[in-house]
Scaffold this active site. Structure first.
Site, PDB file in Angstrom:
ATOM      1  N   ASP A  11      17.935  26.862  27.866  1.00 28.15           N
ATOM      2  CA  ASP A  11      16.704  26.120  27.529  1.00 28.15           C
ATOM      3  C   ASP A  11      16.044  25.573  28.799  1.00 28.15           C
ATOM      4  O   ASP A  11      15.915  24.368  28.983  1.00 28.15           O
ATOM      5  CB  ASP A  11      17.023  24.966  26.545  1.00 28.15           C
ATOM      6  CG  ASP A  11      17.981  23.930  27.111  1.00 28.15           C
ATOM      7  OD1 ASP A  11      18.718  24.228  28.084  1.00 28.15           O
ATOM      8  OD2 ASP A  11      17.985  22.785  26.599  1.00 28.15           O
ATOM      9  N   ASP A  16      19.024  24.716  34.265  1.00 27.70           N
ATOM     10  CA  ASP A  16      19.158  26.060  33.677  1.00 27.70           C
ATOM     11  C   ASP A  16      18.528  27.091  34.619  1.00 27.70           C
ATOM     12  O   ASP A  16      19.040  28.212  34.758  1.00 27.70           O
ATOM     13  CB  ASP A  16      18.420  26.144  32.338  1.00 27.70           C
ATOM     14  CG  ASP A  16      18.900  25.146  31.312  1.00 27.70           C
ATOM     15  OD1 ASP A  16      19.692  25.516  30.444  1.00 27.70           O
ATOM     16  OD2 ASP A  16      18.470  23.978  31.391  1.00 27.70           O
ATOM     17  N   ASN A  40      15.668  21.327  25.957  1.00 26.34           N
ATOM     18  CA  ASN A  40      14.991  20.528  26.982  1.00 26.34           C
ATOM     19  C   ASN A  40      13.487  20.430  26.721  1.00 26.34           C
ATOM     20  O   ASN A  40      12.864  19.405  27.024  1.00 26.34           O
ATOM     21  CB  ASN A  40      15.219  21.136  28.366  1.00 26.34           C
ATOM     22  CG  ASN A  40      16.623  20.878  28.881  1.00 26.34           C
ATOM     23  OD1 ASN A  40      17.255  19.879  28.506  1.00 26.34           O
ATOM     24  ND2 ASN A  40      17.123  21.757  29.733  1.00 26.34           N
ATOM     25  N   THR A 126      23.947  27.207  27.839  1.00 21.54           N
ATOM     26  CA  THR A 126      23.632  26.031  28.662  1.00 21.54           C
ATOM     27  C   THR A 126      22.570  25.150  28.003  1.00 21.54           C
ATOM     28  O   THR A 126      21.899  24.367  28.669  1.00 21.54           O
ATOM     29  CB  THR A 126      23.153  26.449  30.078  1.00 21.54           C
ATOM     30  OG1 THR A 126      21.951  27.213  29.953  1.00 21.54           O
ATOM     31  CG2 THR A 126      24.202  27.256  30.816  1.00 21.54           C
ATOM     32  N   PHE A 167      23.792  15.502  25.925  1.00 25.89           N
ATOM     33  CA  PHE A 167      22.539  15.996  25.325  1.00 25.89           C
ATOM     34  C   PHE A 167      22.712  17.284  24.509  1.00 25.89           C
ATOM     35  O   PHE A 167      22.236  17.367  23.367  1.00 25.89           O
ATOM     36  CB  PHE A 167      21.486  16.207  26.427  1.00 25.89           C
ATOM     37  CG  PHE A 167      20.176  16.754  25.924  1.00 25.89           C
ATOM     38  CD1 PHE A 167      19.138  15.903  25.552  1.00 25.89           C
ATOM     39  CD2 PHE A 167      19.967  18.131  25.813  1.00 25.89           C
ATOM     40  CE1 PHE A 167      17.935  16.402  25.074  1.00 25.89           C
ATOM     41  CE2 PHE A 167      18.756  18.642  25.345  1.00 25.89           C
ATOM     42  CZ  PHE A 167      17.745  17.780  24.968  1.00 25.89           C
ATOM     43  N   ASN A 168      23.316  18.329  25.080  1.00 30.01           N
ATOM     44  CA  ASN A 168      23.366  19.623  24.376  1.00 30.01           C
ATOM     45  C   ASN A 168      24.138  19.517  23.065  1.00 30.01           C
ATOM     46  O   ASN A 168      23.775  20.146  22.066  1.00 30.01           O
ATOM     47  CB  ASN A 168      24.011  20.702  25.257  1.00 30.01           C
ATOM     48  CG  ASN A 168      23.151  21.078  26.443  1.00 30.01           C
ATOM     49  OD1 ASN A 168      21.968  20.734  26.483  1.00 30.01           O
ATOM     50  ND2 ASN A 168      23.745  21.764  27.415  1.00 30.01           N
ATOM     51  N   HIS A 241      23.718  20.412  36.307  1.00 32.09           N
ATOM     52  CA  HIS A 241      24.744  20.673  35.287  1.00 32.09           C
ATOM     53  C   HIS A 241      25.054  22.168  35.094  1.00 32.09           C
ATOM     54  O   HIS A 241      26.189  22.613  35.255  1.00 32.09           O
ATOM     55  CB  HIS A 241      24.280  20.127  33.939  1.00 32.09           C
ATOM     56  CG  HIS A 241      23.863  18.706  33.946  1.00 32.09           C
ATOM     57  ND1 HIS A 241      24.757  17.669  33.837  1.00 32.09           N
ATOM     58  CD2 HIS A 241      22.633  18.117  34.041  1.00 32.09           C
ATOM     59  CE1 HIS A 241      24.101  16.507  33.854  1.00 32.09           C
ATOM     60  NE2 HIS A 241      22.818  16.749  33.977  1.00 32.09           N
TER      61      HIS A 241
HETATM   62  C1  PIR Z   1      19.448  16.941  29.221  1.00 30.28           C
HETATM   63  C2  PIR Z   1      19.758  17.810  30.249  1.00 30.28           C
HETATM   64  C3  PIR Z   1      19.896  17.287  31.538  1.00 30.28           C
HETATM   65  C4  PIR Z   1      19.751  15.941  31.781  1.00 30.28           C
HETATM   66  C5  PIR Z   1      19.473  15.076  30.730  1.00 30.28           C
HETATM   67  N1  PIR Z   1      19.403  13.736  30.971  1.00 30.28           N
HETATM   68  C6  PIR Z   1      19.302  15.593  29.448  1.00 30.28           C
HETATM   69  C7  PIR Z   1      20.050  19.250  29.913  1.00 30.28           C
HETATM   70  C8  PIR Z   1      20.535  20.164  31.029  1.00 30.28           C
HETATM   71  O1  PIR Z   1      19.766  21.355  31.087  1.00 30.28           O
HETATM   72  C9  PIR Z   1      21.993  20.483  30.689  1.00 30.28           C
HETATM   73  O2  PIR Z   1      22.133  21.742  30.037  1.00 30.28           O
HETATM   74  C10 PIR Z   1      22.421  19.425  29.722  1.00 30.28           C
HETATM   75  N2  PIR Z   1      21.179  19.215  28.964  1.00 30.28           N
HETATM   76  C11 PIR Z   1      22.985  18.170  30.364  1.00 30.28           C
HETATM   77  O3  PIR Z   1      23.179  17.171  29.431  1.00 30.28           O
HETATM   78 CA    CA Z   2      20.337  23.278  29.777  1.00 31.35          CA
END
Ligand code: PIR
Ligand code: CA
Length: 316
Positions: A11, A16, A40, A126, A167-168, A241
């Site tokens: 996403d 990513d 995202n 991811t 988050f994911n 990440h």
């Molecule tokens: C979501 C993400 C990154 C940072 C925040 N604060 C929220 C997304 C990233 O793309 C990663 O896959 C995952 N989600 C990290 O939580």
């Molecule tokens: Ca991601």
């Protein structure tokens, strides 16, 4: 050694985007294609971003298939608070020229896994796990057919979306539960390691100075990501990440893992989306899930830099 065939389910998202560059640039990886998922940002935006990043990398021959636009049961609460209106925080991307693949991302995932030899494809999610859960329900046999699943999500001791959840996983907890309960080998690359994969100014500068246009692109992504992380996550440097998953496939010694059972909380309440990992000893070698606990920082950035250099060389 044969290249490891991977499907990236993503996403994009700045991090990513770096994971895509890493997969494209590594001689150890054969990126079969990208399926996209709402997370995202909206599905339209992340699909556009995936195609634009491939264009940037000179690899529009790699197909992009659009997947689910929202979680299975819940409305999409996007990551726009970190990734901005475009999903890439305003980084300038080239306009993609190759159209979106003409089947649904979930159909493409199932067909690709079922048409390859058993145990030859690694799934690398991811983003929220919506597409992967739908693929399992559409064709349960993919669980035995894939080699393994290496996903970015969750955390044993760390969280970001809520006090308990990453988050994911928090975005689509029901999908995550389906994926963690399926009888395949899952490596959870969670915040315990990804929060250590910080893009510090020295490494960003080095990449910008040595990796040409690709380095400048990466650096632009990191400027946007850093600004967002400083503004609302109380970080100094942004954690990249998603590339931790691909780096692990390239060189497993970049992460230290531990086999243990993981359960995903799907009850509403303060723990919704938490990944509950059983850390009580001794380690359970029979568990079909393992969690990443430690990152080799220098090795990680050496892997990323090397791949970005390869992307740049292939462009020239
Ligand atoms: C979501 C993400 C990154 C940072 C925040 N604060 C929220 C997304 C990233 O793309 C990663 O896959 C995952 N989600 C990290 O939580
Ligand atoms: Ca991601």
């Amino acid at each position: 050694m044969d290249k490891e065939k991977i499907i990236l389910d993503s996403d994009p998202g700045e991090d990513d985007a770096v994971a895509i560059l890493l997969a494209v640039g590594s001689p150890n990886i054969d990126l079969l294609g990208i399926s996209t998922v709402g997370g995202n940002q909206s599905i339209d935006k992340v699909t556009y971003n995936a195609r634009a990043v491939l264009k940037q990398a000179g690899r529009e021959d790699i197909p992009v298939y659009q997947g689910a636009d929202r979680p299975i049961l819940r409305p999409l609460q996007s990551g726009a608070y970190v990734h901005g209106e475009t999903g890439l925080n305003g980084t300038v991307v080239p306009e993609p020229t190759v159209p979106i693949g003409d089947k649904h991302g979930v159909n493409w995932i199932v067909e690709t896994i079922m048409s390859h030899e058993p145990k030859t494809i690694t799934l690398v999610p991811t983003g929220p796990l919506t597409n992967i859960a739908l693929a399992l329900r559409m064709e349960p046999a993919i669980a035995e057919r894939v080699k393994r699943v290496v996903l970015m999500g969750g955390g044993v001791f760390e969280a970001n979306k809520t006090a308990a959840a990453e988050f994911n996983i928090a975005t689509d907890p029901e999908a995550a539960r389906i994926v963690f309960e399926a009888p395949w080998d899952v490596t959870m690359v969670g915040l315990d390691v990804t929060h250590k994969a910080l893009c510090k100014p020295d490494i960003q500068k080095e990449i910008e100075e040595t990796c040409g246009k690709t380095g400048a692109f990466m650096s632009g992504l990191m400027d946007g990501f850093r600004a967002a992380y400083q503004a609302n996550q109380d970080f100094v440097d942004p954690p990249v990440h998603d590339p931790c998953t691909v780096a692990y496939i390239i060189d497993e010694s970049v992460l230290t893992t531990r086999r243990c059972n993981v359960e995903v909380v799907t009850q509403d309440g303060p723990a919704l989306g938490e990944t509950v990992a059983d850390m009580r000893g001794p380690e359970n070698p029979d568990s079909h899930t393992q969690v990443a606990l430690k990152l080799d920082y220098d090795k990680f950035w050496a892997i990323v830099k090397d791949a970005l250099l390869n992307v740049e060389k292939a462009l020239a």
